[in-house]
Design an enzyme around this catalytic site. Sequence first.
Site, PDB file in Angstrom:
ATOM      1  N   ASP A  45       9.460 146.606  31.902  1.00  0.00           N
ATOM      2  CA  ASP A  45       9.894 145.280  31.466  1.00  0.00           C
ATOM      3  C   ASP A  45      10.263 144.403  32.665  1.00  0.00           C
ATOM      4  OD1 ASP A  45      11.226 143.086  30.136  1.00  0.00           O
ATOM      5  OD2 ASP A  45      11.503 144.416  28.417  1.00  0.00           O
ATOM      6  N   SER A  65       9.815 139.216  25.575  1.00  0.00           N
ATOM      7  CA  SER A  65       9.500 140.641  25.462  1.00  0.00           C
ATOM      8  C   SER A  65       8.779 141.009  24.176  1.00  0.00           C
ATOM      9  CB  SER A  65      10.785 141.462  25.611  1.00  0.00           C
ATOM     10  OG  SER A  65      11.304 141.314  26.915  1.00  0.00           O
ATOM     11  N   HIS A 108      12.933 134.424  31.865  1.00  0.00           N
ATOM     12  CA  HIS A 108      11.503 134.328  31.561  1.00  0.00           C
ATOM     13  C   HIS A 108      11.353 133.748  30.168  1.00  0.00           C
ATOM     14  CE1 HIS A 108      12.018 137.890  28.980  1.00  0.00           C
ATOM     15  NE2 HIS A 108      12.841 138.303  29.934  1.00  0.00           N
TER      16      HIS A 108
END
Length: 445
Positions: free
Chosen positions: A32, A71, A356
């Site tokens: 990740d 994610s 992000h």
Amino acid sequence: MAGKLGVLLLALVLSLAQPASARRKLLVFLLDGFRADYISDEALESLPGFKEIVSRGVKVDYLTPDFPTLSYPNYYSLMTGRHCEVHQMTGNYMWDPDTNKSFDLGINRDSRLPLWWNGSEPLWVTLTKAKRKVYMYYWPGCEVEILGVRPTYCLEYKSVPTDINFVNAVSGALDVFKSGQADLAAIYYERVDVEGHHYGPSSPQRKDAVKAVDTVMAYMTKWIQERDLQDDLNVIIFSDHGMTDISWTDKVIKLDNYINLRDLQQLKGRGPVVSLWPAPGKHSEIYNKVRRVEHMTVYAKEDIPSRFYYKKGKFVSPLTLVADEGWFITENRESLPFWMNSTVTRKPEGWQWGWHGYDNELRAMRGIFLAFGPDFKSDFRAAPIRVVDIYNLMCKVTGVTPLPNNGSWSRVMCMLKDPASSAPGAPPCACALVTVLLVLLAILA
């Protein structure tokens, strides 16, 4: 004569019907928040584990994630080969107005409802349905029953896996491969993302996290040899997105400075992407107010750029706010994401310095892709690929026929030792030829 011709035709049919490559075991790593330049050529000089993998296998220039570069959307794009608007996992935080159910980063009870997960079939479900054995370690979603199926084994994610957890997962996965208990093993590791959020992508803490992964990668290549798995195991390593620096002193957009939050039916997310559901009768008012705010772009659902492959998503809100790189959108200052220290007091210690979720074409959002094993070329550098491309490659090396997807086989086939082999599943030309030959056999019979 007809009999001999029939035998020859039958042999040709059977040869065309064979799979293009042998079915092998596959070990997958999802790292990740691992940005592409964390393993640049310069960085590799101090990362011997990754450097060995690159020399033994394939490295792409970079991996472009799906929008939003969060994610959960990319977890599912990676494992389904479909864009977010197709598989419907469109955010880390989602809301369904029809049921008033929420998906909150996978941690609330309602996040496990089929509502969110049944939009597409991930690879581990396809393999499990095919009676293949799947072991998953900390992989978000492996604990969920998807389309009525669970993997053979799921070590559920409950908190950030430690480095010891990671080492044990790698060793355990190789053990179940060696014993014949697993056909696919998938391992999730989060520390690189966590340190990137807490301290920033250029911080010593983030670099230490990458070095910790590198150490495990070095051990893994050694353990594969010790278990005599090198001829039967392919390894694929990828990330879901990158990371960029954010500033809390001058790059925060506080929505309560521009709108009355009580005029919203629902608000989901904070940071680069925020979803708004205006209260009935308030859509135009809210839109006209927020569209004047600098350093972010406001999209009505129908106006979201098609290149995002996002606007057709079932759970996409009427208004989507997208921040400029490095900017952070939040309801108010009280909602800024403090992170907790590791002491007993668990007091807020500071703001996060990396994030992000921004436009997926930004350089800082790029991820990684590496692969090595008996089916992959050695010391091979490949052009950039997209997150949806990896699914077809995983189907190919595991010997399963992929479901319809948005990936490009032409972008990944060059990585294989046998690039002339067909895409996963029988190619259309071969299928047509088989049909013709079967008709001829019937005539000759």
